[in-house]
Design a protein around this motif. Structure first.
Motif, PDB file in Angstrom:
ATOM      1  N   UNK A 279       0.833  -1.195   0.000  1.00 41.24           N
ATOM      2  CA  UNK A 279       0.000   0.000   0.000  1.00 41.24           C
ATOM      3  C   UNK A 279       0.868   1.245   0.000  1.00 41.24           C
ATOM      4  N   UNK A 280       0.371   2.314  -0.590  1.00 43.58           N
ATOM      5  CA  UNK A 280       1.046   3.598  -0.470  1.00 43.58           C
ATOM      6  C   UNK A 280       0.767   4.150   0.924  1.00 43.58           C
ATOM      7  N   UNK A 281       1.544   5.145   1.337  1.00 43.42           N
ATOM      8  CA  UNK A 281       1.333   5.749   2.656  1.00 43.42           C
ATOM      9  C   UNK A 281      -0.070   6.340   2.754  1.00 43.42           C
ATOM     10  N   UNK A 282      -0.545   6.932   1.641  1.00 44.85           N
ATOM     11  CA  UNK A 282      -1.885   7.519   1.632  1.00 44.85           C
ATOM     12  C   UNK A 282      -2.948   6.448   1.824  1.00 44.85           C
ATOM     13  N   UNK A 283      -2.808   5.319   1.137  1.00 42.98           N
ATOM     14  CA  UNK A 283      -3.790   4.233   1.256  1.00 42.98           C
ATOM     15  C   UNK A 283      -3.801   3.639   2.659  1.00 42.98           C
ATOM     16  N   UNK A 284      -2.607   3.453   3.224  1.00 44.56           N
ATOM     17  CA  UNK A 284      -2.515   2.906   4.584  1.00 44.56           C
ATOM     18  C   UNK A 284      -3.131   3.871   5.600  1.00 44.56           C
ATOM     19  N   UNK A 285      -2.861   5.170   5.425  1.00 44.20           N
ATOM     20  CA  UNK A 285      -3.442   6.176   6.317  1.00 44.20           C
ATOM     21  C   UNK A 285      -4.967   6.195   6.210  1.00 44.20           C
ATOM     22  N   UNK A 286      -5.471   6.074   4.976  1.00 46.27           N
ATOM     23  CA  UNK A 286      -6.920   6.123   4.747  1.00 46.27           C
ATOM     24  C   UNK A 286      -7.611   4.970   5.480  1.00 46.27           C
ATOM     25  N   UNK A 287      -7.059   3.766   5.369  1.00 48.37           N
ATOM     26  CA  UNK A 287      -7.655   2.604   6.032  1.00 48.37           C
ATOM     27  C   UNK A 287      -7.545   2.709   7.554  1.00 48.37           C
ATOM     28  N   UNK A 288      -6.409   3.203   8.038  1.00 46.49           N
ATOM     29  CA  UNK A 288      -6.230   3.343   9.484  1.00 46.49           C
ATOM     30  C   UNK A 288      -7.166   4.409  10.051  1.00 46.49           C
ATOM     31  N   UNK A 289      -7.399   5.469   9.295  1.00 47.14           N
ATOM     32  CA  UNK A 289      -8.293   6.529   9.777  1.00 47.14           C
ATOM     33  C   UNK A 289      -9.711   6.004   9.982  1.00 47.14           C
ATOM     34  N   UNK A 290     -10.148   5.097   9.093  1.00 49.78           N
ATOM     35  CA  UNK A 290     -11.478   4.508   9.241  1.00 49.78           C
ATOM     36  C   UNK A 290     -11.592   3.674  10.503  1.00 49.78           C
ATOM     37  N   UNK A 291     -10.552   2.888  10.797  1.00 49.96           N
ATOM     38  CA  UNK A 291     -10.550   2.064  12.012  1.00 49.96           C
ATOM     39  C   UNK A 291     -10.512   2.944  13.253  1.00 49.96           C
ATOM     40  N   UNK A 292      -9.660   3.976  13.236  1.00 50.58           N
ATOM     41  CA  UNK A 292      -9.535   4.856  14.400  1.00 50.58           C
ATOM     42  C   UNK A 292     -10.829   5.614  14.662  1.00 50.58           C
ATOM     43  N   UNK A 293     -11.523   6.023  13.596  1.00 52.17           N
ATOM     44  CA  UNK A 293     -12.780   6.745  13.771  1.00 52.17           C
ATOM     45  C   UNK A 293     -13.835   5.870  14.431  1.00 52.17           C
ATOM     46  N   UNK A 294     -14.035   4.669  13.891  1.00 51.66           N
ATOM     47  CA  UNK A 294     -15.129   3.828  14.374  1.00 51.66           C
ATOM     48  C   UNK A 294     -14.837   3.147  15.702  1.00 51.66           C
ATOM     49  N   UNK A 295     -13.573   3.075  16.104  1.00 46.98           N
ATOM     50  CA  UNK A 295     -13.254   2.504  17.418  1.00 46.98           C
ATOM     51  C   UNK A 295     -12.989   3.587  18.458  1.00 46.98           C
ATOM     52  N   UNK A 296     -13.120   4.845  18.042  1.00 49.09           N
ATOM     53  CA  UNK A 296     -12.822   5.973  18.944  1.00 49.09           C
ATOM     54  C   UNK A 296     -11.411   5.808  19.518  1.00 49.09           C
TER      55      UNK A 296
END
Length: 446
Positions: A279-296
């Motif tokens: 994954x590119x850094x942008x793609x990895x960040x995008x996926x991690x942001x979704x997990x961090x948002x929904x798990x608070x």
């Protein structure tokens, strides 16, 4: 468990028969069904109290078919109802009487975290086969896309590129909270040219087009429900409980309420589709942001797979500092939230209700953040924050795990997951909406 099930239905005058080790069929008259509804299918709670001899909890899922024109139609209703109960995490009874609406009872136990790796692998292989056969792929999330919806779209696009298929992302408007991610994607050619509006997406439909719907399973909340009828095949990947008005006609689905986020599901599949994925850094960040948002920030609904997905993304170049920067808010937004917190009212000692004024910078986003903040108050088990927009009153709902807010949202024609839900009320001002909400809160089981 057998004794409890037989006693419950036979003592009511019904007939029950076990036909597999963990499946039962029962027959009741309409009057007896109404009796079960009056006691809210007390068998659900009775089964949960059964001692398994370890830390596991037994749960029962019931589907009832009623008012069918024939016995077979009632049986079909029952099958659809129990499938809906299971897809929503189990521990509930669903009564379907032939109309468009279903009645729900129970569902007060949060689904155990973690999803089946076998199922994730099977869905990854299914998706690979579909990618091989299709001519192009359209990826669609829910309206007002957040980090999880947008991040999941990015993850699917990464999979599509490995099969050398053209792709588009349907996006009407990103929620203001997700704008930092959207702006980063616009700077990357792989994604900036992929975005299309819900209206223009119709022109992307070709022969053998595959539509992938992420972070949503209800047609009313998709960017463009019409696409599901026009695409050759469509699939669903979602972590929300299956909605009563869920999309129909999909080729396959991966709806897993046990998962923390849609991004977690996509990460699971990424590992099975291609072990050498980079994954590119942008793609990895995008996926991690979704997990961090929904798990608070990894505090709610986190399982082993959640942390494994985060670890996988970290190895792929995700940076928590970069992601945290995308979650920053303006000074006005911060003080709007403080004012909303000051309006909070405590109901039944454990439920908090607050209101965001229309002068907020972003009422819906402020309501969501305020609901999160209210859970930090001692003894508060669930929070509800109302925000008035030009078109509707939005209610953001959050829970610490004891109160199922998705059931409350569904009473108001909304939806979500056990810990996070929302709804929009039209043709109603904010004071009327608050009274409607309070009536429901004063009558729910806690």
């Amino acid at each position: 468990m057998d004794n409890k099930i037989y006693d419950y239905f036979q003592n009511s005058g019904g007939v029950v028969k076990r036909f597999e080790s963990d499946k039962y069929m029962f027959f009741l008259s309409g009057d007896l069904l109404r009796s079960c509804e009056e006691n809210r299918f007390s068998i659900l709670e009775s089964i949960k109290q059964t001692d398994c001899g370890d830390s596991n909890t037994l749960t029962l899922s019931i589907g009832v078919g009623f008012k069918g024109r024939t016995l077979k139609e009632s049986l079909d209703f029952a099958k659809a109802a129990v499938d809906l109960a299971l897809s929503r995490g189990g521990d509930q009874a669903v009564v379907k009487d032939g109309g468009t609406d279903c009645k729900f009872y129970g569902g007060n136990l949060s689904p155990a975290t973690g999803s089946s790796r076998v199922r994730a692998r099977a869905k990854a292989y299914d998706l690979s086969d579909l990618m091989t056969e299709c001519s192009n792929v359209i990826v669609m999330g829910h309206k007002n896309a957040d980090f999880d919806s947008l991040g999941a779209c990015v993850g699917i696009c990464k999979i599509v590129r490995t099969f050398n298929r053209p792709y588009n992302i349907v996006l009407g408007k990103a929620a203001s909270s997700a704008e930092p991610l959207y702006e980063r994607l616009l700077k990357d050619k792989k994604y900036s040219e992929a975005f299309v509006s819900p209206e223009d997406a119709r022109d992307c439909i070709k022969e053998k087009t595959l539509l992938v719907v992420v972070d949503c399973n209800a047609g009313a909340y998709c960017e463009n429900e019409e696409l599901t009828k026009k695409a050759d095949k469509f699939v669903i990947f979602d972590h929300h409980r299956k909605a009563p008005n869920a999309l129909k006609g999909y080729f396959t689905s991966y709806i897993e309420p046990k998962a923390s986020s849609a991004c977690e599901l996509i990460c699971e599949m990424l590992k099975y589709i291609n072990k050498s994925f980079r994954l590119s850094a942008l793609e990895a960040d995008a996926l991690l942001s979704g997990i961090m948002l929904d798990t608070k920030y990894f505090t709610l609904k986190t399982g082993i797979q959640t942390f494994e997905a985060a670890s996988y993304l970290k190895k792929q170049g995700a940076d928590t500092i970069r992601v945290k920067h995308m979650f920053k808010e303006t000074k006005k937004s911060y003080f709007d939230r403080i004012r909303a917190l000051n309006t909070s009212e405590i109901i039944r000692d454990v439920l908090a209700v607050a209101i965001c004024g229309r002068d907020c910078e972003n009422p819906v986003l402020t309501a969501a953040k305020t609901a999160d903040e209210l859970l930090k108050i001692d003894d508060i088990e669930a929070s509800f924050v109302l925000a008035e927009t030009e078109d509707f009153v939005n209610i953001s709902m959050r829970s610490m795990g004891k109160v199922n807010v998705s059931l409350i949202a569904e009473k108001l024609k909304g939806g979500g997951s056990f810990e996070t839900a929302a709804c929009q009320l039209y043709n109603m001002d904010i004071s009327e909406a608050k009274e409607t909400l309070k009536d429901i809160l004063n009558n729910i089981e806690i």
